[in-house]
Write a protein that holds these residues in place. Sequence first.
Motif, PDB file in Angstrom:
ATOM      1  N   UNK A 323       0.837  -1.193   0.000  1.00 35.98           N
ATOM      2  CA  UNK A 323       0.000   0.000   0.000  1.00 35.98           C
ATOM      3  C   UNK A 323       0.875   1.247   0.000  1.00 35.98           C
ATOM      4  N   UNK A 324       0.464   2.233  -0.759  1.00 36.72           N
ATOM      5  CA  UNK A 324       1.237   3.459  -0.901  1.00 36.72           C
ATOM      6  C   UNK A 324       1.107   4.337   0.340  1.00 36.72           C
ATOM      7  N   UNK A 325       2.198   4.957   0.749  1.00 39.29           N
ATOM      8  CA  UNK A 325       2.212   5.935   1.835  1.00 39.29           C
ATOM      9  C   UNK A 325       2.528   7.293   1.222  1.00 39.29           C
ATOM     10  N   UNK A 326       1.586   8.221   1.333  1.00 39.62           N
ATOM     11  CA  UNK A 326       1.769   9.573   0.782  1.00 39.62           C
ATOM     12  C   UNK A 326       1.938  10.573   1.909  1.00 39.62           C
ATOM     13  N   UNK A 327       3.055  11.280   1.904  1.00 41.79           N
ATOM     14  CA  UNK A 327       3.281  12.311   2.910  1.00 41.79           C
ATOM     15  C   UNK A 327       2.691  13.638   2.446  1.00 41.79           C
ATOM     16  N   UNK A 328       2.230  14.403   3.428  1.00 41.00           N
ATOM     17  CA  UNK A 328       1.652  15.730   3.179  1.00 41.00           C
ATOM     18  C   UNK A 328       2.742  16.666   2.627  1.00 41.00           C
ATOM     19  N   UNK A 329       2.396  17.430   1.602  1.00 41.77           N
ATOM     20  CA  UNK A 329       3.290  18.458   1.100  1.00 41.77           C
ATOM     21  C   UNK A 329       4.362  17.938   0.167  1.00 41.77           C
ATOM     22  N   UNK A 330       5.243  18.826  -0.232  1.00 39.38           N
ATOM     23  CA  UNK A 330       6.305  18.518  -1.188  1.00 39.38           C
ATOM     24  C   UNK A 330       7.617  18.214  -0.470  1.00 39.38           C
ATOM     25  N   UNK A 331       8.480  17.519  -1.162  1.00 43.26           N
ATOM     26  CA  UNK A 331       9.781  17.170  -0.591  1.00 43.26           C
ATOM     27  C   UNK A 331      10.612  18.419  -0.325  1.00 43.26           C
ATOM     28  N   UNK A 332      11.360  18.382   0.768  1.00 41.95           N
ATOM     29  CA  UNK A 332      12.308  19.450   1.138  1.00 41.95           C
ATOM     30  C   UNK A 332      11.651  20.834   1.157  1.00 41.95           C
ATOM     31  N   UNK A 333      10.400  20.881   1.578  1.00 44.51           N
ATOM     32  CA  UNK A 333       9.639  22.137   1.608  1.00 44.51           C
ATOM     33  C   UNK A 333       9.162  22.419   3.030  1.00 44.51           C
ATOM     34  N   UNK A 334       9.164  23.697   3.397  1.00 47.67           N
ATOM     35  CA  UNK A 334       8.746  24.097   4.742  1.00 47.67           C
ATOM     36  C   UNK A 334       7.339  24.683   4.713  1.00 47.67           C
ATOM     37  N   UNK A 335       6.554  24.374   5.746  1.00 42.64           N
ATOM     38  CA  UNK A 335       5.193  24.860   5.869  1.00 42.64           C
ATOM     39  C   UNK A 335       4.955  25.330   7.314  1.00 42.64           C
ATOM     40  N   UNK A 336       4.559  26.593   7.480  1.00 41.19           N
ATOM     41  CA  UNK A 336       4.179  27.089   8.803  1.00 41.19           C
ATOM     42  C   UNK A 336       2.907  26.379   9.234  1.00 41.19           C
ATOM     43  N   UNK A 337       2.866  25.922  10.494  1.00 39.66           N
ATOM     44  CA  UNK A 337       1.742  25.129  10.980  1.00 39.66           C
ATOM     45  C   UNK A 337       0.932  25.931  12.002  1.00 39.66           C
ATOM     46  N   UNK A 338      -0.074  26.665  11.505  1.00 40.81           N
ATOM     47  CA  UNK A 338      -1.019  27.319  12.410  1.00 40.81           C
ATOM     48  C   UNK A 338      -1.970  26.253  12.951  1.00 40.81           C
ATOM     49  N   UNK A 339      -2.678  26.561  14.019  1.00 39.71           N
ATOM     50  CA  UNK A 339      -3.502  25.545  14.671  1.00 39.71           C
ATOM     51  C   UNK A 339      -4.903  26.049  14.979  1.00 39.71           C
ATOM     52  N   UNK A 340      -5.903  25.214  14.701  1.00 39.19           N
ATOM     53  CA  UNK A 340      -7.229  25.393  15.277  1.00 39.19           C
ATOM     54  C   UNK A 340      -7.418  24.246  16.270  1.00 39.19           C
ATOM     55  N   UNK A 341      -7.910  24.554  17.469  1.00 40.49           N
ATOM     56  CA  UNK A 341      -8.092  23.483  18.441  1.00 40.49           C
ATOM     57  C   UNK A 341      -9.149  23.847  19.471  1.00 40.49           C
ATOM     58  N   UNK A 342      -9.748  22.805  20.039  1.00 43.89           N
ATOM     59  CA  UNK A 342     -10.640  22.974  21.176  1.00 43.89           C
ATOM     60  C   UNK A 342      -9.796  22.964  22.441  1.00 43.89           C
ATOM     61  N   UNK A 343     -10.238  23.656  23.457  1.00 45.40           N
ATOM     62  CA  UNK A 343      -9.482  23.782  24.700  1.00 45.40           C
ATOM     63  C   UNK A 343      -9.030  22.434  25.248  1.00 45.40           C
ATOM     64  N   UNK A 344      -9.895  21.414  25.185  1.00 43.01           N
ATOM     65  CA  UNK A 344      -9.567  20.119  25.778  1.00 43.01           C
ATOM     66  C   UNK A 344      -8.702  19.238  24.887  1.00 43.01           C
ATOM     67  N   UNK A 345      -8.275  19.750  23.743  1.00 42.52           N
ATOM     68  CA  UNK A 345      -7.352  18.978  22.907  1.00 42.52           C
ATOM     69  C   UNK A 345      -6.005  18.837  23.595  1.00 42.52           C
ATOM     70  N   UNK A 346      -5.578  19.891  24.301  1.00 39.75           N
ATOM     71  CA  UNK A 346      -4.258  19.920  24.917  1.00 39.75           C
ATOM     72  C   UNK A 346      -4.368  20.217  26.407  1.00 39.75           C
ATOM     73  N   UNK A 347      -3.490  19.615  27.189  1.00 43.86           N
ATOM     74  CA  UNK A 347      -3.405  19.910  28.617  1.00 43.86           C
ATOM     75  C   UNK A 347      -2.029  20.497  28.917  1.00 43.86           C
ATOM     76  N   UNK A 348      -2.010  21.506  29.777  1.00 46.91           N
ATOM     77  CA  UNK A 348      -0.759  22.122  30.234  1.00 46.91           C
ATOM     78  C   UNK A 348      -0.749  22.100  31.756  1.00 46.91           C
ATOM     79  N   UNK A 349       0.334  21.612  32.325  1.00 52.85           N
ATOM     80  CA  UNK A 349       0.447  21.487  33.775  1.00 52.85           C
ATOM     81  C   UNK A 349       1.695  22.221  34.250  1.00 52.85           C
ATOM     82  N   UNK A 350       1.538  23.102  35.223  1.00 49.74           N
ATOM     83  CA  UNK A 350       2.694  23.701  35.880  1.00 49.74           C
ATOM     84  C   UNK A 350       2.700  23.259  37.339  1.00 49.74           C
ATOM     85  N   UNK A 351       3.823  22.730  37.788  1.00 50.34           N
ATOM     86  CA  UNK A 351       3.904  22.174  39.129  1.00 50.34           C
ATOM     87  C   UNK A 351       4.202  23.262  40.154  1.00 50.34           C
TER      88      UNK A 351
END
Length: 408
Positions: A323-351
């Motif tokens: 089965x073929x594996x296709x990677x996102x984007x072009x070879x040797x190319x950079x892409x800025x990764x902005x994010x949309x997310x719901x609050x509960x997607x990520x947890x941050x803990x400070x001790x």
Amino acid sequence: MTNTIATIDMLNRSALKYAHEKLSFIGNCDMQFDASFDGSTKHGATLRVKNPAQFNVTSGTRAATVQSITDTTQTITVNSPYHVTFECTSQDLLQGIAYMDEEYIKPASERLVAQVEAAAISDLTKAVAQTVGAGSYTLAGGYAPGTALTDLAAPSYAMAMLNTQCAPTSDRCIVANSWAMGTMVNGLKGLFQDSTQIKKQYNEGMMGRTSMADWYANEKTWTLTNTADVAGAINGGTLTSGVTTLTVDALTAAPTAGMVFTIGDGSNGYIYDVHPETKVSTGKLKQCTVVSATTTSITFSPALIFDTADPTQNCSGTLADNQVINFYGSASTSYAQNLMFHKNAFAFVSAKLPQLASNDDCSVRTSDNLSMRVWKQPDLLNDRLLLRIDLLAGWKALRPEWACRISQ
């Protein structure tokens, strides 16, 4: 009128204030777990978080199928210490809190939390597989259409990704760099109207709320750089439901953490995403993100669970050799990764760090689930004080399916 002498507790209050003002990403994550680090429990540097239970549904009038409940957990490791240490004199302290705020505490706190946020954004973005925007494939390939971030197309596709994964419609945000903000404002200039939010958008270059999310500018977004080889194929190995590692034909360059791929071709079948409740295929290929890799093996997330009897099923189709594996984007190319997310997607803990000196020399404070320690130590020979600001943190993508990258 004499200035109030700047005490350690006052300086800590200021440090927390400036830290909160700069946390546009972490401030939108789930920070509710901090209370567990108050010394009353003995869990060391880790915190276990229970995953929501999942069930299968049956129909018809036959006898009910009784399902066993198996609790599963994730672990958040709090082992990322960050600190800023600098020197000041006795005269500096006598200048008062306003002077210390402006000259030392503000820039030190802002630099500290910037470093923490940059590290958190980098790690958490790599954990998110869903991707839309520039460099992504067409709908025929199972992705939302590839498009530059010049209008609401890419954010709307990201919104659709979160909706498909049953993410709540409240508490969503988009964190994007200023170039993305500027491009969006320019792309939407034809929609100008003089309402409060739109006026601010065009006068100040800032977005308010659109595409079911609040927008925040953040210059610490992570950039994905693809390696020189973005196409491969499965080379046998373990291909059972729940697999997290694939053996692949030798690639010319090992994929790096955070590269995104899909699996499938016309000859050997496709692996599609499914609705998390109905388990019906969405018609979009399942996206996976690389955790680690060599030229012949890829470890990835999420696990590909295609067993229809498994209540945690997250894809449909069957893995097969070649089965073929296709990677996102072009070879040797950079892409800025902005994010949309719901609050509960990520947890941050400070001790809550231990207080290692008297109240006059060390202050540990927590505000809105962010804990910082400020302490000082005198240098008698040089009549100076060493001032140190500490933050011990950890983060985890608890529900990465409730987030989506918007590539630029």
